[in-house]
Design an enzyme around this catalytic site. Structure first.
Site, mmCIF file in Angstrom:
data_model
loop_
_atom_site.group_PDB
_atom_site.id
_atom_site.type_symbol
_atom_site.label_atom_id
_atom_site.label_comp_id
_atom_site.label_asym_id
_atom_site.label_seq_id
_atom_site.Cartn_x
_atom_site.Cartn_y
_atom_site.Cartn_z
ATOM 1 N N SER A 56 43.142 -3.862 76.548
ATOM 2 C CA SER A 56 42.864 -2.912 77.830
ATOM 3 C C SER A 56 44.112 -3.056 78.564
ATOM 4 C CB SER A 56 41.706 -3.714 78.529
ATOM 5 O OG SER A 56 41.822 -4.811 79.220
ATOM 6 N N TYR A 63 51.093 -20.383 74.076
ATOM 7 C CA TYR A 63 51.989 -19.295 73.653
ATOM 8 C C TYR A 63 53.532 -19.598 73.712
ATOM 9 C CZ TYR A 63 53.725 -14.132 73.324
ATOM 10 O OH TYR A 63 54.296 -13.117 73.168
ATOM 11 N N GLY A 103 41.382 -9.188 73.732
ATOM 12 C CA GLY A 103 42.486 -8.855 72.744
ATOM 13 C C GLY A 103 42.470 -7.577 72.039
ATOM 14 N N GLU A 114 50.193 -10.941 62.790
ATOM 15 C CA GLU A 114 49.805 -12.114 63.965
ATOM 16 C C GLU A 114 51.052 -12.934 64.496
ATOM 17 O OE1 GLU A 114 48.245 -10.421 66.358
ATOM 18 O OE2 GLU A 114 46.670 -10.308 64.875
ATOM 19 N N ASP A 132 51.398 -3.192 71.621
ATOM 20 C CA ASP A 132 50.318 -2.714 72.319
ATOM 21 C C ASP A 132 50.620 -1.528 73.183
ATOM 22 O OD1 ASP A 132 49.538 -5.327 71.619
ATOM 23 O OD2 ASP A 132 49.014 -5.884 73.724
HETATM 24 P P1 ADP Z 1 43.330 -7.395 77.030
HETATM 25 O O1 ADP Z 1 44.754 -6.707 77.128
HETATM 26 O O2 ADP Z 1 43.486 -8.362 75.714
HETATM 27 O O3 ADP Z 1 42.344 -6.760 77.298
HETATM 28 P P2 ADP Z 1 44.712 -8.601 79.169
HETATM 29 O O4 ADP Z 1 44.400 -10.003 80.092
HETATM 30 O O5 ADP Z 1 45.949 -8.636 78.672
HETATM 31 O O6 ADP Z 1 43.580 -8.733 78.292
HETATM 32 O O7 ADP Z 1 44.289 -7.553 80.153
HETATM 33 C C1 ADP Z 1 42.980 -7.418 80.983
HETATM 34 C C2 ADP Z 1 43.318 -7.347 82.387
HETATM 35 O O8 ADP Z 1 43.732 -5.784 82.480
HETATM 36 C C3 ADP Z 1 42.100 -7.316 83.332
HETATM 37 O O9 ADP Z 1 42.129 -8.591 83.592
HETATM 38 C C4 ADP Z 1 42.349 -6.254 84.454
HETATM 39 O O10 ADP Z 1 43.470 -6.911 85.349
HETATM 40 C C5 ADP Z 1 43.421 -5.170 83.691
HETATM 41 N N1 ADP Z 1 42.528 -4.109 83.321
HETATM 42 C C6 ADP Z 1 42.281 -3.458 82.147
HETATM 43 N N2 ADP Z 1 41.418 -2.436 82.024
HETATM 44 C C7 ADP Z 1 40.846 -2.362 83.323
HETATM 45 C C8 ADP Z 1 40.393 -1.359 84.108
HETATM 46 N N3 ADP Z 1 39.533 -0.431 83.370
HETATM 47 N N4 ADP Z 1 40.076 -1.506 85.270
HETATM 48 C C9 ADP Z 1 40.761 -2.516 86.214
HETATM 49 N N5 ADP Z 1 41.443 -3.545 85.673
HETATM 50 C C10 ADP Z 1 41.637 -3.283 84.143
HETATM 51 MG MG MG Z 2 46.646 -7.409 77.170
#
Ligand code: ADP
Ligand code: MG
Length: 411
Positions: free
Chosen positions: A133, A228, A130, A37, A178
Site C-alpha cells: 500500500s 531485515y 505486504g 523473496e 514495489d
Molecule cells: P505495505 O506497503 O506492505 O502495505 P507499509 O508499512 O510499507 O506496508 O506501508 C503502510 C503505510 O502506508 C501505512 O501505515 C500508512 O502510513 C501508509 N498508507 C498506505 N495507504 C494509505 C492510505 N490509503 N491512506 C493513508 N496512509 C496510507
Molecule cells: Mg510497503
C-alpha cells in the site's frame, strides 16, 4: 470493487469534504510477488504482478490559492497541510503523510512545482499486509503530480523517485520492486525485474484456467524491522567470503566450496538467496510457457527455503502453505508460498480457476480451525500499472485515461 467504482467512491468523499468536484483522479495498484523473496537487495530477480487493488487520489486546485497542499485520507481522522512557502521536511516518524511528501519533494527537486491542491485518498490495498500500500500511495501521488505539472516522467525515473521518497521520508530502505511494478504493471502480465540492472521485462500470463489467490493471514509479527537489517548483513558477509560483489554473482557450487569458512547461519542465508534467484528465473520461464506444475513446485520450494534457511516465515504462513499442500494439484492447488518480507502478511497461491470457490472455503475453514484467526482471501488477475482516470461526460462514469508506463510488450 472495480477501479471505476473505487474512483467513484473517492470522488464522493472528495465532494463531501471539499464541496466541489475534483479535477484530477489518479490511481496506482498494490502488488503481489509471485516468487523471488529477499533477492532484491542481493542484485537478484523478482517476479511481481500488479493486483486489482488500488490507491486512488482525487484532487483539485483550492478555491483560493493558499500555497498549501491539503492531503486527506479516508482512513485518517484529520487532513494534513503542507506549506509550499517553506522547505518540505518529513512529519514525525510513522506519519502516513511522509509517503506523499517524499514524492512532492522529488518533483520539487526536479524543478516541478505542483502549486496548491486539495486531495482525497482512498485505497483497497490492505495496509501493512505486504501488498505494498505504501508504493501504491507513492506512485498514485507521482501520477497525480505528473498530471498537475503536465510533465510525464520516464517510468524508471518515476519508480526511483518514489523509492527515494520511501527511503528519505518514510525511513524505509526498501528495494525497487514495489514501485517498479506499481508504475509498470500490465494486464495479464507479470514483471521479471532484474534488481541489479533495473531492467524490467513483461512476461505474459493470460491463461484463464489459472488464477492468483492471495491469502492474508491477518497477523503481523513485529520482527520485520529488526530482522531485515540482520539478514542484509549476513548476505553481505557471505558475498565477502565468496569474493563476489553480491550473491547474484555466486553459484550453489561456489557456496558449497566455501562452506567450511562460514558460519552455518550465514551459509543457509546465502543458500536461500542463490537458490531463490535461480528459482525466480525458472518460474518466469514456466509462466511464459504456462507450465503451471513447474511454477507451483518452485513456489513450494521457495517457501521451504524461506522457512528453513532464511527463517522469515511464521506459524500462520506455514499453516496456510500446509493446507495448500494438503489440497494438492488434484484439488486444483498448483503452488503456494509466503510473499513479502515475512513474519506475517500474505501468502500467494496459483490455483485452477474452476476450483477457486472450493479452495477458498477450505483454506478459510482450516486456517480458522488451526489458528483461531479469520484469513482474508481474494483473487486477482495481473492488473495494469498506474493510470489517470477521467470522468466520461455528463453520465460521470469513469474511464482510464491512459496507462502511464509504456514498456514494450513481448510477443
Ligand atoms: P505495505 O506497503 O506492505 O502495505 P507499509 O508499512 O510499507 O506496508 O506501508 C503502510 C503505510 O502506508 C501505512 O501505515 C500508512 O502510513 C501508509 N498508507 C498506505 N495507504 C494509505 C492510505 N490509503 N491512506 C493513508 N496512509 C496510507
Ligand atoms: Mg510497503
Amino acid at each position: 470493487m472495480t477501479l471505476e467504482d473505487l474512483a467513484g467512491h473517492t470522488v464522493q468523499r472528495f465532494v463531501h469534504v471539499y464541496g466541489r468536484q475534483p479535477r484530477w483522479i489518479a490511481a496506482a495498484p498494490g502488488r503481489v510477488n509471485i516468487i523471488g523473496e529477499h533477492t532484491d537487495y542481493n542484485g537478484g530477480f523478482v517476479l511481481p504482478m500488479a493486483i486489482e487493488r488500488y490507491t486512488v487520489i482525487a484532487a483539485d486546485r483550492p478555491v483560493r490559492d493558499t500555497n498549501q497542499i491539503q492531503f486527506d485520507s479516508t482512513i485518517c481522522d484529520k487532513p494534513a497541510t503542507l506549506d509550499l512557502a517553506r522547505p518540505l521536511k518529513p512529519f514525525p516518524k510513522g506519519s502516513w503523510v511522509n509517503y506523499p511528501i517524499g514524492v512532492i519533494a522529488g518533483f520539487l527537486a526536479r524543478g516541478l512545482n505542483p502549486g496548491s491542491f486539495d486531495a482525497m485518498i482512498h485505497s483497497t490495498v490492505p495496509l501493512g499486509a505486504g501488498l505494498s500500500s505504501s508504493a501504491a500511495l507513492e506512485v498514485a501521488t507521482a501520477t497525480l503530480l505528473e498530471a498537475i505539472t503536465d510533465r510525464k516522467l520516464d517510468p524508471v525515473e518515476k519508480a526511483l523517485l518514489c523509492q527515494k521518497a520511501e527511503h528519505d521520508y518514510a525511513g524505509m530502505p526498501c528495494g525497487i520492486m514495489d514501485q517498479f511494478i506499481s508504475v509498470m504493471g500490465r494486464e495479464n502480465h507479470v514483471l521479471l525485474l532484474d534488481c541489479r540492472s533495473r531492467k524490467p521485462e513483461l512476461v505474459p500470463m493470460s491463461d484463464p484456467s489459472v488464477t492468483v489467490l492471495i491469502i492474508n493471514t491477518n497477523v503481523k509479527h513485529e520482527l520485520t524491522y529488526s530482522e531485515y537489517p540482520a539478514r542484509r548483513k549476513q548476505c553481505e558477509t557471505a558475498a565477502k567470503i565468496l569474493g563476489v560483489p553480491s550473491l547474484r554473482d555466486a553459484t550453489a557450487d561456489a557456496l558449497e566450496r566455501v562452506k567450511g569458512k562460514m558460519d552455518e547461519v550465514v551459509f543457509r542465508r546465502a543458500r536461500h538467496v542463490i537458490g531463490e534467484i535461480e528459482r525466480t528465473v525458472h518460474a518466469a520461464e514456466g509462466v511464459r510457457a504456462s507450465n503451471w506444475p513447474t511454477v507451483g513446485q518452485l513456489m513450494y520450494a521457495s517457501h521451504r527455503s524461506l522457512r528453513d534457511d532464511y527463517e522469515v516465515s511464521c506459524k500462520e504462513l506455514d499453516t496456510v502453505v500446509e493446507i495448500a499442500e494438503s489440497i494438492g494439484l488434484k484439488g486444483g492447488m498448483i503452488g503456494c508460498r509466503m510473499t513479502g518480507a515475512g513474519f506475517g502478511g500474505c501468502t500467494v497461491a496459483l490455483v485452477k480457476t474452476d476450483a477457486i470457490d472450493a479452495i477458498s472455503k477450505k483454506l478459510a475453514a482450516d486456517y480458522k480451525k488451526k489458528t483461531g484467526i479469520e484469513a482474508i482471501i481474494f483473487v486477482s488477475r495481473p492488473a495494469a500499472g498506474a493510470t489517470m482516470i477521467k470522468t466520461d461526460g455528463p453520465s460521470r462514469s469513469f474511464v482510464r485515461a491512459c496507462s502511464c508506463a509504456s514498456l514494450p510488450v513481448p510477443d
